[in-house]
Design a protein around this motif. Structure first.
Motif, PDB file in Angstrom:
ATOM      1  N   PRO A  62      16.617  -2.589  -0.355  1.00 24.81           N
ATOM      2  CA  PRO A  62      15.875  -3.210  -1.450  1.00 24.81           C
ATOM      3  C   PRO A  62      14.783  -2.245  -1.925  1.00 24.81           C
ATOM      4  O   PRO A  62      14.203  -1.520  -1.114  1.00 24.81           O
ATOM      5  CB  PRO A  62      15.241  -4.451  -0.806  1.00 24.81           C
ATOM      6  N   VAL A  63      14.561  -2.213  -3.247  1.00 25.36           N
ATOM      7  CA  VAL A  63      13.548  -1.316  -3.809  1.00 25.36           C
ATOM      8  C   VAL A  63      12.518  -2.166  -4.537  1.00 25.36           C
ATOM      9  O   VAL A  63      12.793  -2.717  -5.606  1.00 25.36           O
ATOM     10  CB  VAL A  63      14.186  -0.304  -4.790  1.00 25.36           C
ATOM     11  N   LEU A  64      11.351  -2.310  -3.931  1.00 28.75           N
ATOM     12  CA  LEU A  64      10.308  -3.175  -4.501  1.00 28.75           C
ATOM     13  C   LEU A  64       9.232  -2.351  -5.184  1.00 28.75           C
ATOM     14  O   LEU A  64       8.989  -1.202  -4.808  1.00 28.75           O
ATOM     15  CB  LEU A  64       9.644  -3.995  -3.374  1.00 28.75           C
ATOM     16  N   PHE A  65       8.579  -2.949  -6.173  1.00 28.60           N
ATOM     17  CA  PHE A  65       7.349  -2.342  -6.681  1.00 28.60           C
ATOM     18  C   PHE A  65       6.285  -2.498  -5.598  1.00 28.60           C
ATOM     19  O   PHE A  65       6.260  -3.523  -4.900  1.00 28.60           O
ATOM     20  CB  PHE A  65       6.911  -3.027  -7.970  1.00 28.60           C
ATOM     21  N   PHE A  66       5.402  -1.520  -5.474  1.00 27.87           N
ATOM     22  CA  PHE A  66       4.405  -1.606  -4.392  1.00 27.87           C
ATOM     23  C   PHE A  66       3.546  -2.859  -4.531  1.00 27.87           C
ATOM     24  O   PHE A  66       3.072  -3.412  -3.538  1.00 27.87           O
ATOM     25  CB  PHE A  66       3.562  -0.327  -4.312  1.00 27.87           C
ATOM     26  N   THR A  67       3.404  -3.322  -5.771  1.00 27.58           N
ATOM     27  CA  THR A  67       2.605  -4.531  -6.004  1.00 27.58           C
ATOM     28  C   THR A  67       3.317  -5.780  -5.475  1.00 27.58           C
ATOM     29  O   THR A  67       2.668  -6.734  -5.046  1.00 27.58           O
ATOM     30  CB  THR A  67       2.340  -4.688  -7.508  1.00 27.58           C
ATOM     31  N   GLN A  68       4.650  -5.768  -5.512  1.00 26.51           N
ATOM     32  CA  GLN A  68       5.403  -6.898  -4.943  1.00 26.51           C
ATOM     33  C   GLN A  68       5.192  -6.963  -3.433  1.00 26.51           C
ATOM     34  O   GLN A  68       4.974  -8.034  -2.871  1.00 26.51           O
ATOM     35  CB  GLN A  68       6.909  -6.761  -5.248  1.00 26.51           C
ATOM     36  N   LEU A  69       5.251  -5.793  -2.788  1.00 26.91           N
ATOM     37  CA  LEU A  69       5.055  -5.777  -1.332  1.00 26.91           C
ATOM     38  C   LEU A  69       3.640  -6.247  -0.978  1.00 26.91           C
ATOM     39  O   LEU A  69       3.449  -7.016  -0.037  1.00 26.91           O
ATOM     40  CB  LEU A  69       5.292  -4.368  -0.774  1.00 26.91           C
ATOM     41  N   MET A  70       2.653  -5.794  -1.751  1.00 27.90           N
ATOM     42  CA  MET A  70       1.278  -6.235  -1.490  1.00 27.90           C
ATOM     43  C   MET A  70       1.176  -7.746  -1.640  1.00 27.90           C
ATOM     44  O   MET A  70       0.548  -8.425  -0.828  1.00 27.90           O
ATOM     45  CB  MET A  70       0.305  -5.547  -2.462  1.00 27.90           C
ATOM     46  N   GLY A  71       1.815  -8.262  -2.696  1.00 27.18           N
ATOM     47  CA  GLY A  71       1.797  -9.703  -2.938  1.00 27.18           C
ATOM     48  C   GLY A  71       2.402 -10.488  -1.780  1.00 27.18           C
ATOM     49  O   GLY A  71       1.872 -11.529  -1.376  1.00 27.18           O
ATOM     50  N   ILE A  72       3.492  -9.961  -1.230  1.00 25.48           N
ATOM     51  CA  ILE A  72       4.127 -10.631  -0.089  1.00 25.48           C
ATOM     52  C   ILE A  72       3.143 -10.673   1.087  1.00 25.48           C
ATOM     53  O   ILE A  72       2.934 -11.720   1.702  1.00 25.48           O
ATOM     54  CB  ILE A  72       5.423  -9.885   0.324  1.00 25.48           C
ATOM     55  N   ALA A  73       2.520  -9.538   1.366  1.00 25.04           N
ATOM     56  CA  ALA A  73       1.574  -9.480   2.493  1.00 25.04           C
ATOM     57  C   ALA A  73       0.350 -10.359   2.252  1.00 25.04           C
ATOM     58  O   ALA A  73      -0.253 -10.874   3.200  1.00 25.04           O
ATOM     59  CB  ALA A  73       1.147  -8.034   2.734  1.00 25.04           C
ATOM     60  N   PHE A  74      -0.004 -10.544   0.977  1.00 25.21           N
ATOM     61  CA  PHE A  74      -1.162 -11.399   0.659  1.00 25.21           C
ATOM     62  C   PHE A  74      -0.777 -12.884   0.667  1.00 25.21           C
ATOM     63  O   PHE A  74      -1.601 -13.741   0.368  1.00 25.21           O
ATOM     64  CB  PHE A  74      -1.737 -11.063  -0.726  1.00 25.21           C
ATOM     65  N   GLY A  75       0.497 -13.168   0.947  1.00 24.68           N
ATOM     66  CA  GLY A  75       0.935 -14.561   1.018  1.00 24.68           C
ATOM     67  C   GLY A  75       1.142 -15.221  -0.336  1.00 24.68           C
ATOM     68  O   GLY A  75       1.154 -16.448  -0.443  1.00 24.68           O
ATOM     69  N   ILE A  76       1.300 -14.430  -1.384  1.00 22.34           N
ATOM     70  CA  ILE A  76       1.517 -14.991  -2.726  1.00 22.34           C
ATOM     71  C   ILE A  76       2.958 -15.524  -2.824  1.00 22.34           C
ATOM     72  O   ILE A  76       3.886 -14.913  -2.279  1.00 22.34           O
ATOM     73  CB  ILE A  76       1.254 -13.915  -3.806  1.00 22.34           C
ATOM     74  N   ASP A  77       3.095 -16.647  -3.510  1.00 18.58           N
ATOM     75  CA  ASP A  77       4.399 -17.275  -3.721  1.00 18.58           C
ATOM     76  C   ASP A  77       5.422 -16.250  -4.247  1.00 18.58           C
ATOM     77  O   ASP A  77       5.173 -15.552  -5.233  1.00 18.58           O
ATOM     78  CB  ASP A  77       4.209 -18.408  -4.751  1.00 18.58           C
ATOM     79  N   GLU A  78       6.576 -16.183  -3.576  1.00 15.85           N
ATOM     80  CA  GLU A  78       7.572 -15.169  -3.943  1.00 15.85           C
ATOM     81  C   GLU A  78       8.104 -15.337  -5.366  1.00 15.85           C
ATOM     82  O   GLU A  78       8.549 -14.381  -5.989  1.00 15.85           O
ATOM     83  CB  GLU A  78       8.714 -15.163  -2.917  1.00 15.85           C
ATOM     84  N   LYS A  79       8.053 -16.581  -5.869  1.00 17.91           N
ATOM     85  CA  LYS A  79       8.492 -16.803  -7.255  1.00 17.91           C
ATOM     86  C   LYS A  79       7.579 -16.058  -8.221  1.00 17.91           C
ATOM     87  O   LYS A  79       8.021 -15.468  -9.200  1.00 17.91           O
ATOM     88  CB  LYS A  79       8.454 -18.295  -7.577  1.00 17.91           C
ATOM     89  N   LYS A  80       6.278 -16.105  -7.936  1.00 23.60           N
ATOM     90  CA  LYS A  80       5.321 -15.422  -8.806  1.00 23.60           C
ATOM     91  C   LYS A  80       5.509 -13.906  -8.755  1.00 23.60           C
ATOM     92  O   LYS A  80       5.183 -13.198  -9.692  1.00 23.60           O
ATOM     93  CB  LYS A  80       3.896 -15.772  -8.400  1.00 23.60           C
ATOM     94  N   LEU A  81       6.031 -13.415  -7.652  1.00 19.69           N
ATOM     95  CA  LEU A  81       6.258 -11.968  -7.510  1.00 19.69           C
ATOM     96  C   LEU A  81       7.624 -11.563  -8.058  1.00 19.69           C
ATOM     97  O   LEU A  81       7.964 -10.388  -8.091  1.00 19.69           O
ATOM     98  CB  LEU A  81       6.150 -11.568  -6.029  1.00 19.69           C
TER      99      LEU A  81
END
Lengths: 292, 189
Positions: A254-273
């Motif tokens: 999988p190739v994520l934007f670095f901001t998506q990975l940060m969002g995951i670690a910050f516990g942000i809803d995956e739909k929003k990412l």
């Protein structure tokens, strides 16, 4: 709160990299960064336009920079191509009086003026240098322990040298991955070219360049990649199955934007990412070892 | 292959375009060629084309496939020990070749660039789906089949659409005025 002028660029605003825009806004909220979008900004021209008219492409950047809402604040973009175009234009305007004269004259024809004050920076620069790794770590609610993540930089964030990091062995994203609680996998081809527009015009060559990058990342132990560029993401994500077919390989990176990975670690809803927009799904890797 | 006797030497034309200013500092060490991921496809290697520019082989340089195989990865530029910017020199060659309509027809990259730039100039914005379709129609519409699975993959995820952001008409006028003026100022002094 840190304030910046924001230039999203075509692909991120309304194209294949929408997830980059949304995840950028999500992490900006968590990190207390204010992004003021430049009103009615125009395309940076990317490689195709700057190749055909270098002065014209500097003028494209100058129009955008003349429109910023906060003239004293830095201008940030998260696309590597936009970054290099805006950055090199602003450097020419600052350092080359002959270029500046021509740009001034061109803008004046449309009754615009740019005084050369705005400093252009990549979003990664803002995140790791203005916010800082410590602050980032403090926002992590879902540590990514055990995930092996490779940082793929591509070309235009580290080259030509604008001083953000080493042009062939940068470390900013490795440190970011570590700050998020994951394991950073350093791999040799992390700043090699993904093939750029050649995925369309000269596809065999682009697939070969991508195959080398996958091979390098995979054999170094990476199970997922993060990137900073919409075109790198589109190529490595969208053409991965073509690479597999052509070379009889079985990469599932999988190739994520670095901001998506940060969002995951910050516990942000995956739909929003917008993780569902990724073609190679990160779901299996993200849920592995997770206790519900 | 013949030497031109043009008084305006190619080296001066290239030098006048931003990024081409250091072409005369090249010492022919070959670091650019060794760093280039596409040197194998090019008619002339990067170091070779710089030598041809300086020897004023104008026709040879402007019709070469070389600049069109440049990926703009800037590896050569970051490694050059003399501060030459081979990437930008490639762009400068492309700019002059297109202006004179003598670009190589052996690659479809010029068509790709023309399609992209059509939207930059007219819309101030590049809608990815339209830009791709325009390129495919002007080159090889059948190529669309080979891209169908990716297209469907992107479309089903909402990553391409036919609707797109548009600049205000005032902004589009502004942009055209600026670019028209810039064109009259050109690269040359």
């Amino acid at each position: 709160m840190n304030k910046y002028n924001y230039f999203p660029g075509c692909s991120i605003a309304d194209g294949a990299a929408k997830a980059y825009n949304e995840s950028t806004k999500e992490i900006a909220r968590v990190l207390d960064i204010e992004l003021a979008e430049i009103p009615d900004w125009n395309c940076c021209g990317s490689t195709p336009f700057s190749s055909c008219s270098e002065l014209g492409s500097i003028c494209l950047a100058a129009r955008n920079l003349s429109k910023v809402k906060e003239p004293g604040a830095d201008t940030v973009t998260s696309c590597s191509a936009c970054y290099i175009l805006l950055k090199s234009a602003s450097e020419y305007i600052k350092n080359d009086p002959e270029v500046k004269r021509k740009v001034d004259e061109s803008l004046a024809a449309a009754e615009l003026a740019y005084n050369g004050s705005s400093n252009v920076r990549h979003l990664l620069d803002i995140v790791v240098n203005d916010v800082g790794y410590e602050q980032i770590s403090s926002k992590v609610t879902r540590p990514l322990a055990g995930k092996k993540i490779g940082a793929y930089y591509g070309c235009q964030i580290v080259r030509p040298k604008f001083g953000l990091d080493h042009s062939e062995n940068p470390q900013l994203m490795e440190k970011l991955i570590t700050a998020l609680g994951a394991e950073a996998i350093d791999f040799p081809l992390k700043t090699n070219c993904c093939g750029s527009y050649f995925s369309v015009s000269t596809q065999d060559k682009a697939l070969d360049l991508m195959r080398r990058i996958f091979e390098s990342a995979h054999s170094s132990g990476a199970e997922m990649l993060i990137t900073v560029c919409p075109l790198c993401q589109l190529n490595l994500d969208g053409y991965q199955s073509k690479v597999n077919k052509k070379y009889k390989t079985d990469y599932k990176l999988p190739v994520l934007f670095f901001t998506q990975l940060m969002g995951i670690a910050f516990g942000i809803d995956e739909k929003k990412l917008m993780l569902k927009k990724n073609i190679v799904s990160p779901a299996a890797i993200l849920s592995a070892g997770k206790k519900e | 292959m013949e030497m031109t006797t043009n008084n305006d030497s190619l080296v001066n034309e290239i030098s006048a375009i931003p990024g081409g200013e250091h072409v005369n500092l090249c010492i022919q060490c070959g670091s650019c060629t060794a760093s280039c991921p596409n040197a194998d496809l090019m008619q002339h290697t990067p170091a070779n084309i710089i030598a041809l520019i300086r020897a004023n082989y104008r026709q040879e340089v402007l019709t070469s496939t070389t600049p069109w195989y440049c990926l703009s990865c800037y590896m050569c530029t970051s490694r050059c020990p003399r501060g030459v910017k081979p990437t930008n020199i490639m762009h400068a060659i492309e700019e002059i070749a297109l202006r004179e309509g003598v670009e190589s027809e052996k690659t479809t990259t010029p068509a790709l660039y023309r399609s992209f730039n059509h939207y930059v100039v007219n819309n101030g914005y590049v809608p990815e789906a339209w830009f791709m379709m325009r390129y495919l129609l002007t080159t090889n519409p059948f190529k669309a089949f080979s891209m169908a699975s990716l297209g469907i993959g992107l479309f089903s995820r909402g990553r391409i659409s036919l609707k797109s952001r548009k600049l205000s008409s005032k902004s589009r006028r502004e942009l055209k005025t600026i670019l028209a003026k810039a064109e009259t100022l050109g690269g040359a002094d």
